[in-house]
Design a protein around this motif. Structure first.
Motif, short mmCIF file in Angstrom:
data_model
loop_
_atom_site.label_atom_id
_atom_site.label_comp_id
_atom_site.label_asym_id
_atom_site.label_seq_id
_atom_site.Cartn_x
_atom_site.Cartn_y
_atom_site.Cartn_z
N HIS A 30 -2.09 -1.04 -3.70
CA HIS A 30 -3.15 -0.23 -3.13
C HIS A 30 -2.62 1.17 -2.84
O HIS A 30 -1.45 1.32 -2.47
N LYS A 62 3.30 -1.15 12.85
CA LYS A 62 2.10 -1.11 13.72
C LYS A 62 2.46 -1.55 15.13
O LYS A 62 1.99 -0.98 16.10
N THR A 71 0.86 -1.20 0.00
CA THR A 71 0.00 0.00 0.00
C THR A 71 0.88 1.24 0.00
O THR A 71 1.82 1.32 0.80
N GLU A 116 -3.84 3.10 9.34
CA GLU A 116 -5.01 2.42 9.93
C GLU A 116 -5.72 1.56 8.90
O GLU A 116 -6.29 0.53 9.22
N SER A 117 -5.67 2.02 7.64
CA SER A 117 -6.40 1.32 6.57
C SER A 117 -5.55 0.32 5.82
O SER A 117 -6.03 -0.33 4.89
N VAL A 118 -4.28 0.19 6.19
CA VAL A 118 -3.39 -0.71 5.44
C VAL A 118 -3.66 -2.16 5.85
O VAL A 118 -3.62 -2.51 7.03
N LYS A 119 -3.92 -2.99 4.84
CA LYS A 119 -4.16 -4.42 5.10
C LYS A 119 -3.09 -5.29 4.49
O LYS A 119 -3.09 -6.51 4.63
N THR A 120 -2.16 -4.66 3.73
CA THR A 120 -1.13 -5.42 3.01
C THR A 120 0.09 -5.62 3.91
O THR A 120 0.29 -4.85 4.84
N THR A 137 4.48 -3.74 7.39
CA THR A 137 3.33 -3.14 8.08
C THR A 137 3.25 -3.60 9.53
O THR A 137 3.04 -2.78 10.43
N ASP A 138 3.44 -4.90 9.75
CA ASP A 138 3.27 -5.41 11.11
C ASP A 138 4.30 -4.81 12.07
O ASP A 138 4.01 -4.56 13.24
#
Lengths: 426, 229
Positions: free
Chosen positions: A80, A213, A50, A124-128, A209-210
């Motif tokens: 994304h 976060k 993303t 907050e909206s990142v799912k990748t 991402t992980d």
């Protein structure tokens, strides 16, 4: 020898030795890690990424940036994009909304809270599994996203930086910054080999991402959230890599005022993060080369540069003062002064210590510039390298004075405890 | 997680950087050796020239006594003196430049400076004799100074004299002596002119007029020959 001459001489020798040491050190790292790093093949295992674009008053730039992004060679279902409008007061939001008719991306609007808040909003909206930040005035090379992905070869690599190049080089200031960016990328390539990177620049630095976060996302970090994030990753012993072939084009300040404002923010933010928030890493063996060598160098870098320029300025001013004093005492009798000038050439009068070591230093710089451009995929012939070397010397002898002034302001503000906020640098 | 510190790399880099740095120092030291040898050669040559000049003066003196002098002899003598002292000035200029960038062997420069004072005294005496044989050849200024710490005005006085020399060139001869020098002849000169170390800067113009710290205009009031020319 007068006291000031002795102080100047030995300070110059000290700075000279430090410069030699650093240049040779990086050459050593370069030769040690010269073999290409194995890259992860993503052809069979493409993963989602993303791109978050924090936007503030970028109505002219948002369109071209989106065009370059969606022109990327990357599976469209894996790419994304989230644009976060951070309370723009111009037409940026509406321009972005228009582009939603052309491309598929998420558009979020929020009250102005600073770049880091926009990044966190997007996060907050990142799912990748991966995400990247992209400044709205940056243009991506079509293979950049794919090439960055290849650098994530092990789980400990938390971030990868692209090769940053300057998009427009209209004046000398921008040309010199372009050179600086290329040489910095080259240096970072080897700095990253020994895991000593201390900043992940805004344009297209890509993160797991992980990890981000888990660390709590971005914080203000004295207005250099990218540098703060890199230091935070280092403090948790993650690795940060420099990509060798992912290219992004960014804009740099075209005016001196803009340049000074940008660098003041960078350097002040850097010093505050290094000397205050992350000072526990300085000379800390737990952080290996980063703690013992690199981060102390970052802390001292500005001071050394400032001392060097201050010395040169003192010598120039002293020489001018002596000449003016002579003219003043002799009632500005220029005719006598000029008519009595003679050329007294004596080869033995040259300072051969400086000439020999200066020549070797110049050769190393020449090599550095040449290899830097090769690393940035810009081959140079010998003539081109020589002209770039002179551009480097221009940077060193002209722009360094401006940077010394900036460093003076940085130290002044550090001592004063000034918590000035973002300075608009463009 | 263990993060490495590459001690061997740092040590190797330190050694290489030190070698390159020392290379520059060694080259510089060798060049200093050349400089000192050059200065010593030139001073020896000047010393020989001043001995020759002594012989010329004796000869001119003989011609004057035997009334066989003509202006041509004086012209030759004065020109010879001016050429010789110009070369001495050039050597001193080199000496000051070399000394300012010297790292090693600073004591050798001090010794050469002492030789210079001796030689300069000889030229001062020669200059007086030339003037006495061939009147109105040039003005002479004897200048006593010392280091900046003990004499803050000496730097400015030096600038004024530098300008006087630029302006009047061969019409004025300036002989400068550090009053704190250990050279005997310098002590003799200062004692003879009753100049104390705390009285510097002091100027003795044409052997008669004594001035303290003075600017260009004041000095020029006492330069008879320079101002006429």
């Amino acid at each position: 020898m007068a006291l000031d001459d002795a102080i100047i001489k030995y300070t110059v020798w000290a700075l000279y030795f430090i410069s030699l040491y650093l240049l040779i050190y990086w050459l050593f790292v370069m030769f040690e890690y010269n073999s290409p790093t194995p890259k992860r093949s993503i052809i069979n295992k493409e993963e989602g990424v993303t791109i978050i674009l924090p936007m503030w008053n970028e109505e002219e730039n948002i369109g071209p940036t989106l065009d370059s992004l969606f022109n990327s060679v990357y599976p469209k279902d894996k790419l994304h994009v989230i644009v976060v409008d951070d309370g723009s007061t111009d037409n940026s939001y509406n321009v972005a909304k228009e582009y939603q008719k052309k491309y598929t991306f998420k558009l979020i609007k929020q009250k102005n809270g600073g770049k880091y808040t926009a990044l966190n909003k997007g996060l907050e909206s990142v799912k990748t599994p991966y995400f990247a930040c992209l400044d709205v005035d940056g243009y991506v090379d079509k293979y950049a996203i794919r090439n960055i992905q290849k650098e994530f070869t092990n789980e400990n690599i938390a971030a990868v930086m692209p090769i940053m190049k300057v998009a427009e080089q209209k004046n000398m200031l921008q040309k010199v910054q372009s050179l600086e960016y290329i040489l910095n990328v080259f240096l970072k390539f080897f700095i990253s080999k020994i895991n000593c990177v201390h900043v992940t620049p805004g344009p297209l630095s890509t993160y797991r991402t992980d990890v981000v976060k888990k660390l709590g996302g971005f914080i203000k970090g004295y207005n250099v959230e990218d540098l703060e994030m890199a230091l935070r990753l280092q403090s948790q012993h993650y690795e940060i890599k420099q990509s060798s072939d992912a290219i992004i084009y960014t804009k740099c300040p075209a005016t001196l005022k803009g340049f000074i404002a940008q660098r003041l923010r960078w350097y002040l933010g850097s010093m505050r993060n290094v000397l205050i928030t992350y000072r526990f890493m300085i000379f800390n063996r737990k952080y290996g080369e980063f703690g013992i060598f690199y981060i102390p160098f970052v802390a001292l870098n500005g001071l050394l540069g400032f001392i060097g320029v201050a010395l040169v300025s003192y010598l120039v001013i002293r020489s001018i003062y002596r000449t003016l004093k002579y003219w003043y005492l002799t009632n500005f009798d220029f005719a006598t002064y000029i008519s009595s000038l003679t050329l007294n050439f004596d080869i033995l009068a040259f300072n051969f210590q400086m000439i020999v070591t200066g020549f070797i230093l110049y050769l190393i710089i020449f090599l550095y510039v040449y290899l830097g451009y090769i690393n940035a995929k810009e081959r140079l012939n010998i003539k081109g390298t020589i002209s770039k070397t002179f551009l480097f010397l221009y940077f060193f002898f002209v722009l360094k004075f401006i940077l010394a002034y900036i460093w003076f302001k940085v130290f002044y503000r550090l001592i004063k405890g000034d918590t000035n906020v973002w300075i608009k640098s463009k | 997680m263990h993060r490495e510190i590459h001690k061997s790399r740092h040590i190797t880099v330190l050694i290489i950087a030190t070698i390159i740095f020392l290379l520059g120092i060694l080259v510089g030291a060798q060049v200093e050796q050349f400089r000192l040898e050059k200065l010593e050669r030139e001073f020896r040559e000047q010393s020989r020239i001043s001995d020759e000049m002594q012989a010329e003066i004796e000869y001119i003196n003989y011609l004057l006594d035997s009334q066989r002098n003509n202006g041509y002899s004086c012209q030759l003598l004065v020109n010879s003196y001016l050429d010789s002292i110009k070369r001495l000035d050039d050597i001193v200029f080199s000496l000051e430049r070399y000394e300012s960038s010297a790292i090693t062997r600073l004591e050798d420069y001090s010794l050469i400076k002492e030789n210079y004072f001796n030689l300069q005294t000889r030229y001062y005496i020669l200059g007086n004799r030339v003037n006495s044989l061939c009147p109105n050849s040039f003005d002479t200024i004897l200048y006593f100074y010392t280091n900046e710490k003990d004499c803050p005005e000496c730097e400015d006085q030096g600038l004024f004299l530098d300008h006087i020399k630029r302006k009047h060139q061969n019409n004025v001869m300036i002989f400068s002596f550090d009053i704190q020098s250990s050279v005997t002849i310098v002590s003799m000169l200062s004692n003879n002119n009753q100049v104390k170390s705390y009285e510097v800067p002091t100027l003795i113009i044409n052997g008669e007029n004594r001035l303290d710290f003075s600017n260009v205009e004041i000095i020029e009031q006492f330069l008879e020959i320079s101002m006429e020319n």
